[in-house]
Design a protein around this motif. Structure first.
Motif, mmCIF file in Angstrom:
data_model
loop_
_atom_site.group_PDB
_atom_site.id
_atom_site.type_symbol
_atom_site.label_atom_id
_atom_site.label_comp_id
_atom_site.label_asym_id
_atom_site.label_seq_id
_atom_site.Cartn_x
_atom_site.Cartn_y
_atom_site.Cartn_z
ATOM 1 N N ASP A 278 9.353 7.604 -0.387
ATOM 2 C CA ASP A 278 7.974 8.043 -0.169
ATOM 3 C C ASP A 278 7.033 6.887 -0.485
ATOM 4 O O ASP A 278 7.225 6.168 -1.477
ATOM 5 N N SER B 163 2.732 5.828 -0.504
ATOM 6 C CA SER B 163 1.347 6.252 -0.304
ATOM 7 C C SER B 163 0.351 5.304 -0.971
ATOM 8 O O SER B 163 -0.793 5.202 -0.530
ATOM 9 N N GLU B 164 0.787 4.580 -2.012
ATOM 10 C CA GLU B 164 -0.138 3.733 -2.755
ATOM 11 C C GLU B 164 -0.592 2.528 -1.944
ATOM 12 O O GLU B 164 0.211 1.774 -1.401
ATOM 13 N N ASP C 236 -2.919 3.430 4.139
ATOM 14 C CA ASP C 236 -3.770 4.518 4.628
ATOM 15 C C ASP C 236 -3.017 5.590 5.395
ATOM 16 O O ASP C 236 -3.618 6.461 6.026
ATOM 17 N N VAL C 237 -1.664 5.534 5.354
ATOM 18 C CA VAL C 237 -0.837 6.574 5.967
ATOM 19 C C VAL C 237 0.260 6.937 4.977
ATOM 20 O O VAL C 237 1.022 6.069 4.550
ATOM 21 N N ALA C 238 0.328 8.217 4.586
ATOM 22 C CA ALA C 238 1.386 8.653 3.672
ATOM 23 C C ALA C 238 2.708 8.718 4.435
ATOM 24 O O ALA C 238 2.796 9.325 5.508
ATOM 25 N N LYS D 165 6.818 9.610 4.238
ATOM 26 C CA LYS D 165 7.866 10.331 3.527
ATOM 27 C C LYS D 165 9.215 9.671 3.796
ATOM 28 O O LYS D 165 9.452 9.136 4.875
ATOM 29 N N THR E 263 1.573 2.945 11.743
ATOM 30 C CA THR E 263 2.406 3.439 10.639
ATOM 31 C C THR E 263 3.512 2.445 10.311
ATOM 32 O O THR E 263 3.823 2.209 9.132
ATOM 33 N N GLN F 164 2.172 -0.259 8.133
ATOM 34 C CA GLN F 164 2.006 0.176 6.740
ATOM 35 C C GLN F 164 3.357 0.160 6.016
ATOM 36 O O GLN F 164 3.461 -0.258 4.863
ATOM 37 N N TYR F 165 4.389 0.610 6.698
ATOM 38 C CA TYR F 165 5.738 0.628 6.120
ATOM 39 C C TYR F 165 6.220 -0.789 5.830
ATOM 40 O O TYR F 165 6.791 -1.071 4.764
#
Length: 309
Positions: free
Chosen positions: A173, A175-176, A179-181, A183, A193, A196-197
């Motif tokens: 997971d 989130s920190e 800007d996209v959580a 899972k 996304t 971000q990953y």
């Protein structure tokens, strides 16, 4: 009978020549259409991205192998910034073997003309060419060409290559500071996304985990997007992708190498992270902050062994 057989051979010969000429005409037409699509997509993407060009004095290519310096830029407006990610893509055109060397951005090195600092400072000081010199001086890698992309362009490149997303098995997971959580588990990610990953580093592993995920992302892109691209769509897709980068790659090299990937001719992507295991330690240095103090000699040897064809 002999004359009849000769006439038959002549007719067969003419048919064979006619088929060859027809195939040649089709190839020329398709090639022309493909080149037009490539140029049109390239110009459109260049206008949208407005990536700046750089001077780059790459080494002359020798033999079947080519080294391409890939720089992920955290540029904001006029501020060129430091490089956020730094990789060397190696490809042997004869064996079709792609390799990727990821250089940790906090690696403490000699930057020609600027003394010691983190390797990601080289881009801020002197653009891709100073990065090239730094990589050569410290790790012995001669790079022939460069590619620079920023975060916005990366997301658009992924969406161009894979309109339906890239499937990634997310490690955890997240989130920190993104800007996209995200899972943990298998899921399809769009360009934003996926970025971000690939950039996440706010855990105990820091940049080491981030580099591993970047390599995971690039492997997935190669397997799911590049090799799945239709031969007929390839020129248009390639033009769009190239337009969202700043690069001095020759069109001929891009097209030839790109077709190897699209047609599935390449071997599995091999990766190496520098510094290698047991050759570094965390330190804090005045003027540079938290760095990775590395054994340059050991890592230079590891890179040389890895890139050896």
């Amino acid at each position: 009978m002999a004359r009849h057989a000769e006439k038959k051979k002549v007719r067969k010969g003419r048919v064979f020549v006619s088929i060859l000429l027809l195939l040649l005409v089709i190839a020329v037409v398709l090639g022309g259409i493909g080149f037009f699509q490539y140029q049109a997509s390239l110009k459109k993407a260049e206008k949208a991205s407005q990536m700046k060009s750089f001077e780059f004095n790459g080494a002359k290519q020798d033999g079947n192998s080519v080294n391409i310096l890939f720089i992920g830029s955290d540029s904001r407006g006029a501020d060129q910034g430091r490089s956020d990610s730094l990789m060397i893509a190696h490809y042997n055109k004869k064996t079709k073997q792609p390799k990727l060397v990821s250089l940790m951005r906090d690696t403490y090195v000699d930057i020609p003309g600027h003394g010691k600092n983190k390797i990601n400072a080289a881009y801020s000081y002197g653009g891709p060419d100073l990065v090239r010199k730094t990589v050569k001086e410290n790790f012995g890698i001669d790079c022939q060409y460069y590619v620079v992309t920023n975060f916005e362009s990366f997301a658009k490149i992924i969406d161009t290559l894979a309109p339906n997303g890239i499937e990634i098995d997310a490690e955890k997971d997240m989130s920190e500071n993104i800007d996209v959580a995200i899972k943990a588990g298998k899921q399809k990610m769009n360009g934003h996304t996926l970025l971000q990953y690939a950039r996440f580093r706010h855990d105990a592993e820091g940049d080491f985990g981030r580099v591993r995920r970047q390599q995971q992302v690039l492997t997935a892109v190669k397997e799911q997007a590049v090799t799945a691209t239709s031969v007929f769509k390839f020129p248009s897709v390639l033009g769009t992708v190239q337009g969202y980068t700043s690069t001095d790659l020759p069109t001929s090299l891009v097209l030839k190498t790109g077709m190897d990937f699209v047609l599935g001719r390449t071997d599995e992507l091999k990766t190496l992270t520098v510094p290698v295991k047991d050759t570094w330690e965390n330190q804090r240095i005045a003027g540079a902050g938290a760095v990775l103090r590395v054994d340059i000699s050991a890592n230079r040897k590891a890179v040389e062994a890895f890139l050896k064809d």
